[in-house]
Design a protein around this motif. Structure first.
Motif, PDB file in Angstrom:
ATOM      1  N   SER A 166     -57.292 -56.770 -89.043  1.00 50.00           N
ATOM      2  CA  SER A 166     -58.284 -55.690 -88.928  1.00 50.00           C
ATOM      3  C   SER A 166     -57.746 -54.391 -89.520  1.00 50.00           C
ATOM      4  O   SER A 166     -58.479 -53.659 -90.200  1.00 50.00           O
ATOM      5  CB  SER A 166     -58.664 -55.456 -87.468  1.00 50.00           C
ATOM      6  OG  SER A 166     -59.302 -56.589 -86.932  1.00 50.00           O
ATOM      7  N   CYS A 204     -64.830 -63.476 -81.904  1.00 49.39           N
ATOM      8  CA  CYS A 204     -65.592 -62.224 -81.774  1.00 49.39           C
ATOM      9  C   CYS A 204     -64.916 -61.295 -80.772  1.00 49.39           C
ATOM     10  O   CYS A 204     -64.786 -60.094 -81.023  1.00 49.39           O
ATOM     11  CB  CYS A 204     -67.031 -62.506 -81.339  1.00 49.39           C
ATOM     12  SG  CYS A 204     -68.064 -63.165 -82.649  1.00 49.39           S
ATOM     13  N   THR A 205     -64.472 -61.847 -79.658  1.00 47.12           N
ATOM     14  CA  THR A 205     -63.800 -61.051 -78.631  1.00 47.12           C
ATOM     15  C   THR A 205     -62.487 -60.471 -79.157  1.00 47.12           C
ATOM     16  O   THR A 205     -62.185 -59.300 -78.931  1.00 47.12           O
ATOM     17  CB  THR A 205     -63.529 -61.921 -77.381  1.00 47.12           C
ATOM     18  OG1 THR A 205     -64.783 -62.399 -76.894  1.00 47.12           O
ATOM     19  CG2 THR A 205     -62.819 -61.132 -76.297  1.00 47.12           C
ATOM     20  N   TYR A 225     -61.616 -59.675 -82.173  1.00 51.06           N
ATOM     21  CA  TYR A 225     -61.797 -58.648 -83.199  1.00 51.06           C
ATOM     22  C   TYR A 225     -62.688 -57.490 -82.746  1.00 51.06           C
ATOM     23  O   TYR A 225     -62.777 -56.467 -83.426  1.00 51.06           O
ATOM     24  CB  TYR A 225     -62.351 -59.284 -84.491  1.00 51.06           C
ATOM     25  CG  TYR A 225     -61.291 -60.047 -85.235  1.00 51.06           C
ATOM     26  CD1 TYR A 225     -60.580 -59.468 -86.269  1.00 51.06           C
ATOM     27  CD2 TYR A 225     -60.962 -61.356 -84.873  1.00 51.06           C
ATOM     28  CE1 TYR A 225     -59.573 -60.161 -86.939  1.00 51.06           C
ATOM     29  CE2 TYR A 225     -59.966 -62.058 -85.527  1.00 51.06           C
ATOM     30  CZ  TYR A 225     -59.271 -61.452 -86.563  1.00 51.06           C
ATOM     31  OH  TYR A 225     -58.270 -62.137 -87.206  1.00 51.06           O
ATOM     32  N   ALA A 226     -63.351 -57.630 -81.586  1.00 52.68           N
ATOM     33  CA  ALA A 226     -64.310 -56.634 -81.109  1.00 52.68           C
ATOM     34  C   ALA A 226     -63.781 -55.202 -81.024  1.00 52.68           C
ATOM     35  O   ALA A 226     -64.536 -54.260 -81.291  1.00 52.68           O
ATOM     36  CB  ALA A 226     -64.885 -57.060 -79.758  1.00 52.68           C
ATOM     37  N   GLU A 278     -66.902 -56.057 -85.980  1.00 54.15           N
ATOM     38  CA  GLU A 278     -67.925 -56.940 -85.414  1.00 54.15           C
ATOM     39  C   GLU A 278     -68.097 -58.145 -86.331  1.00 54.15           C
ATOM     40  O   GLU A 278     -68.647 -58.035 -87.425  1.00 54.15           O
ATOM     41  CB  GLU A 278     -69.247 -56.183 -85.284  1.00 54.15           C
ATOM     42  CG  GLU A 278     -70.321 -56.989 -84.611  1.00 54.15           C
ATOM     43  CD  GLU A 278     -71.616 -56.210 -84.449  1.00 54.15           C
ATOM     44  OE1 GLU A 278     -72.675 -56.865 -84.371  1.00 54.15           O
ATOM     45  OE2 GLU A 278     -71.569 -54.968 -84.418  1.00 54.15           O
ATOM     46  N   ASP A 321     -69.518 -61.756 -87.611  1.00 49.72           N
ATOM     47  CA  ASP A 321     -70.740 -62.552 -87.615  1.00 49.72           C
ATOM     48  C   ASP A 321     -70.453 -63.880 -88.289  1.00 49.72           C
ATOM     49  O   ASP A 321     -69.582 -63.957 -89.160  1.00 49.72           O
ATOM     50  CB  ASP A 321     -71.854 -61.843 -88.403  1.00 49.72           C
ATOM     51  CG  ASP A 321     -72.367 -60.606 -87.694  1.00 49.72           C
ATOM     52  OD1 ASP A 321     -72.746 -60.718 -86.514  1.00 49.72           O
ATOM     53  OD2 ASP A 321     -72.378 -59.538 -88.328  1.00 49.72           O
ATOM     54  N   ALA A 370     -66.872 -59.738 -91.449  1.00 56.18           N
ATOM     55  CA  ALA A 370     -67.157 -58.416 -90.901  1.00 56.18           C
ATOM     56  C   ALA A 370     -66.988 -57.411 -92.027  1.00 56.18           C
ATOM     57  O   ALA A 370     -66.226 -57.635 -92.969  1.00 56.18           O
ATOM     58  CB  ALA A 370     -66.195 -58.077 -89.758  1.00 56.18           C
TER      59      ALA A 370
END
Length: 193
Positions: A143, A166-167, A169-170, A174, A176, A189
């Motif tokens: 990230s 998803c959790t 990288y939240a 975000e 998908d 993302a």
């Protein structure tokens, strides 16, 4: 048994002993070897499809690209063929680094390949086709490498693992689901500019 692989109607992976299909406009010549990434696995195909489909809109901005866990180098090579510059391919396996050098040379593509320790700064595109567990562990690192407006593309994920990714990288991005094939998914993302 390794035959040409159609990624899109105009983008193919073709082993050296096969003729290039007439409709192919972009071709990666790739023979099976020691490193993962011949274009036959669904995760590799989804990444390559994403590159081919997104390149018309984004390749001019791909001035710095990182392929994390490069294997054969197929994703890094694909980004160069689609207009990216400043492409860096890294892997923890020295055999993969050697395979990437060899495959880039065989395709007359300029890129840098090495170990991941030298990674610094931000990239317009970060690709990682590994597995869900290392992708989860690497979430803060991957990230942090995505530049404002840049894309993160993750593969090696089974559909049932989407929520966990998803959790992970939240806090920063975000994710998908951008594609699905044979029970595997591609997650992407884009960092806000």
């Amino acid at each position: 048994q390794f035959a040409p692989v159609e990624i899109t109607p105009t983008f193919w992976i073709v082993p050296s002993w096969h003729a290039v299909p007439a409709q192919a406009e972009r071709v990666i010549r790739l023979d099976p070897g020691q490193a993962f990434g011949t274009g036959t696995h669904p995760t590799t195909q989804m990444c390559l499809r994403w590159i081919a489909r997104q390149a018309p809109a984004w390749a001019a901005r791909w001035k710095r690209v990182r392929d994390y866990g490069c294997g054969s180098g197929v994703l890094a090579i694909a980004t160069v063929l689609h207009g990216a510059r400043g492409v860096e391919a890294v892997d923890i396996d020295l055999a993969a680094v050697r395979a990437t050098h060899d495959n880039a040379s065989a395709n007359d593509v300029a890129l840098m390949a090495g170990l991941p320790e030298g990674a610094c700064g931000e990239y317009a595109l970060v690709l990682a086709n590994i597995l869900a567990t290392p992708l989860t562990v690497l979430a803060p690192l991957l990230s942090a490498h995505v530049a404002p407006g840049g894309h993160l593309v993750l593969a090696g994920i089974l559909s049932r693992q989407a929520d966990a990714l998803c959790t992970a990288y939240a806090p920063t991005l975000e994710l998908d689901v951008a594609d699905e094939q044979d029970g595997w998914i591609l997650m992407t993302a884009q960092r806000r500019a």
